[in-house]
Motif scaffolding. Structure first.
Motif, PDB file in Angstrom:
ATOM      1  N   GLU A 320      24.258 -30.933  32.383  1.00  0.00           N
ATOM      2  CA  GLU A 320      22.843 -30.834  32.740  1.00  0.00           C
ATOM      3  C   GLU A 320      22.394 -29.404  32.984  1.00  0.00           C
ATOM      4  N   GLY A 321      23.350 -28.474  33.098  1.00  0.00           N
ATOM      5  CA  GLY A 321      22.992 -27.088  33.360  1.00  0.00           C
ATOM      6  C   GLY A 321      22.551 -26.882  34.800  1.00  0.00           C
ATOM      7  N   LEU A 322      22.012 -25.701  35.056  1.00  0.00           N
ATOM      8  CA  LEU A 322      21.577 -25.361  36.406  1.00  0.00           C
ATOM      9  C   LEU A 322      20.222 -25.989  36.712  1.00  0.00           C
ATOM     10  N   SER A 323      20.107 -26.465  37.925  1.00  0.00           N
ATOM     11  CA  SER A 323      18.813 -26.986  38.370  1.00  0.00           C
ATOM     12  C   SER A 323      17.901 -25.819  38.732  1.00  0.00           C
ATOM     13  N   PRO A 324      16.575 -26.030  38.789  1.00  0.00           N
ATOM     14  CA  PRO A 324      15.662 -24.950  39.197  1.00  0.00           C
ATOM     15  C   PRO A 324      16.016 -24.404  40.580  1.00  0.00           C
ATOM     16  N   GLU A 325      16.474 -25.285  41.483  1.00  0.00           N
ATOM     17  CA  GLU A 325      16.847 -24.831  42.823  1.00  0.00           C
ATOM     18  C   GLU A 325      18.076 -23.923  42.768  1.00  0.00           C
ATOM     19  N   ASP A 326      19.055 -24.289  41.919  1.00  0.00           N
ATOM     20  CA  ASP A 326      20.249 -23.460  41.798  1.00  0.00           C
ATOM     21  C   ASP A 326      19.920 -22.109  41.161  1.00  0.00           C
ATOM     22  N   GLU A 327      19.060 -22.117  40.140  1.00  0.00           N
ATOM     23  CA  GLU A 327      18.665 -20.851  39.517  1.00  0.00           C
ATOM     24  C   GLU A 327      17.972 -19.947  40.525  1.00  0.00           C
ATOM     25  N   ALA A 377      10.966 -15.336  33.544  1.00  0.00           N
ATOM     26  CA  ALA A 377      11.227 -16.760  33.703  1.00  0.00           C
ATOM     27  C   ALA A 377      12.668 -17.045  33.317  1.00  0.00           C
ATOM     28  N   GLY A 378      13.381 -17.751  34.183  1.00  0.00           N
ATOM     29  CA  GLY A 378      14.740 -18.146  33.880  1.00  0.00           C
ATOM     30  C   GLY A 378      15.757 -17.127  34.340  1.00  0.00           C
ATOM     31  N   LEU A 379      16.935 -17.631  34.686  1.00  0.00           N
ATOM     32  CA  LEU A 379      18.005 -16.765  35.176  1.00  0.00           C
ATOM     33  C   LEU A 379      18.490 -15.822  34.086  1.00  0.00           C
ATOM     34  N   GLY A 380      18.587 -16.298  32.840  1.00  0.00           N
ATOM     35  CA  GLY A 380      19.056 -15.451  31.754  1.00  0.00           C
ATOM     36  C   GLY A 380      18.164 -14.242  31.549  1.00  0.00           C
ATOM     37  N   ALA A 381      16.848 -14.455  31.567  1.00  0.00           N
ATOM     38  CA  ALA A 381      15.915 -13.339  31.396  1.00  0.00           C
ATOM     39  C   ALA A 381      16.001 -12.370  32.570  1.00  0.00           C
TER      40      ALA A 381
END
Length: 480
Positions: A320-327, A377-381
């Motif tokens: 499921e990948g990372l949740s918004p809270e985890d990010e 937007a997003g952890l990767g960015a």
């Protein structure tokens, strides 16, 4: 009024006894102060190590019973094991006071000293198997310490030979010895020790690991409560790994070095491995070298990031990948780590034999994300916005690979070399035609630099989109 010689002798003896008792009491009081300071320095040293995880191991004095000529002290070293469980090591200290400690005299040391300590490991539930495995019984570890009047400390650690049956493994080792010297004036510590042989067996899998001729050296200086330097060297003459139905792996001349320096919250560290000879199934596979480093690492911030990442990895669902809270949590933890502009590197990763060498280096420099990165937007960015530069250099020697193929297949060496040659020519030819590597003198080379939204590939400067267009066919092919 005259006094008899006998009376004078008795009075003189009483005076000497009283003077010695007073000197011994004074030495015991000073020794207690030095021991308290030494325990404090040990805990500061543990806290200063950037590799140590939270909560830090803690050495404490549980009980201190000071007498005229000797003292009885109990210590505990509290720590957490790999599973996060609280563990304790308990020690009993029989401390003889100076100026001529009887315990030191019995050991053949006639030098005046503030105190002489005999520290012994005492049983605890977590370490019961170690006590049970000691040959002849008794404490598996004793530590003799001489405390000089100038505060200098000389310690000798004696490890007794033992066979320990754990829950999943069996451990056996020879007697070992280590000396440690501490100078309170310079706050410097030096240590060196040796162990003849150590063996580890996993009965369920049949795996066996044996280490021979193990030596360790270290030195360090604690500049203040938040800074200092430490240097470690570990040498293993021979390591053998045996697994069922698998060729024996032998490692000869293994050297490990760790250098760490800390100033305030920031730490620099460098780790180095060197293996003189790797043998697999009796075949000499050459020499291996590995180095890794980190610069300007905020220790506390990195530890907080690691704790949250381990918690997320342990409880999350990979599919499921990372949740918004985890990010959001990881971004919050990454901010303080990146604020110092850390750099990490692998330099080098190298494999050598008589015909050549192949090697790779990688360096990644970070910077605190600017407004664009912070708003990304997003952890990767967010992480991409913190990348200042990435450098990757790879060299692969064809001659070295062919020699490796010969050694790995001694029964049909030339055929193995021919197959390796065909594979090298096929892959390197395609990469050269695609513009991804260069090839010269039988050595394939990749030089990659990323920074400021552009890529320099083997000397060619291009936008990131052009680079992705070059590599995407290879990336897509890897998943087909």
């Amino acid at each position: 009024m005259s006094r008899s010689p006998a009376a004078v002798a008795v009075v003189g003896a009483l005076v000497l006894v009283g003077a010695y008792a007073g000197a011994s009491w004074y030495a015991g009081r000073e020794a207690e102060s030095e021991i308290e300071r030494f325990v404090e320095q040990v805990n500061l040293g543990l806290a200063a190590q950037w590799t140590v995880s939270e909560p830090q191991p803690l050495l404490r004095i549980d009980d201190y019973q000071r007498g005229w000529f000797s003292s009885q002290i109990r210590y505990t070293l509290a720590y957490r094991d790999d599973a996060g469980r609280a563990r304790d090591l308990h020690f009993q200290d029989d401390l003889a006071h100076g100026p001529l400690p009887w315990a030191a005299l019995r050991a053949g040391d006639w030098r005046p000293a503030m105190a002489y300590s005999r520290l012994s490991l005492t049983p605890s539930d977590a370490w019961r198997a170690w006590f049970d495995g000691v040959e002849g019984g008794g404490s598996p570890l004793t530590i003799d310490t001489r405390i000089a009047f100038d505060g200098k400390i000389h310690t000798v650690w004696q490890l007794r030979a033992a066979k320990v049956n754990g829950e999943d493994t069996q451990l056996a080792f020879d007697a070992g010895r280590m000396t440690v010297d501490y100078d309170p004036g310079t706050r410097a510590t030096e240590a060196q020790g040796s162990l003849g042989e150590l063996g580890l067996v996993a009965p369920e899998t049949g795996e066996r690991l044996r280490l021979r001729d193990v030596t360790i050296q270290s030195n360090g200086v604690l500049a203040d409560d938040s800074g200092g330097q430490t240097h470690y060297r570990l040498s293993i003459g021979q390591a053998l790994l045996e697994q069922p139905d698998t060729p024996v792996v032998e490692m000869h001349g293994l050297e490990v070095g760790l250098d760490a320096a800390r100033t305030g919250a920031l730490a620099d560290g460098r780790l180095r491995y060197a293996l003189d000879q790797l043998r697999v199934g009796g075949a000499d596979m050459g020499r291996l070298e590995f180095g890794a480093s980190a610069q300007r690492l905020d220790v506390a911030a990195f530890q907080a990031l690691r704790r949250d990442w381990e918690r997320i990895a342990a409880t999350g669902d990979e599919s499921e990948g990372l949740s918004p809270e985890d990010e959001a949590m990881l971004r919050e933890r990454l901010g303080p780590v990146l604020a110092a502009g850390p750099s990490v590197a692998i330099d080098p990763l190298r494999w050598l034999n008589a015909q050549g060498r192949s090697q790779a280096t990688l360096a990644v420099d970070f910077t605190a994300p600017g407004e664009a990165g912070a708003d990304a937007a997003g952890l990767g960015a967010f992480i991409e916005g913190a990348l200042r530069q990435v450098r990757l250099d790879v060299e692969v020697s064809k001659a070295m690979l062919l020699e490796t193929a010969r050694r790995a297949n001694p029964a049909d060496a030339e055929r193995a070399a021919a197959m390796a040659s065909m594979a090298f020519d096929h892959v390197s030819g395609r990469l050269v035609r695609a513009g991804l590597i260069g090839l010269e003198g039988g050595v394939a080379r990749l030089a990659f630099i990323y920074g400021a939204g552009r890529v320099i590939l083997n000397g060619r400067d291009m936008p990131v989109v052009d680079f992705l267009a070059l590599v995407s066919p290879w990336l897509l092919g890897a998943f087909e």
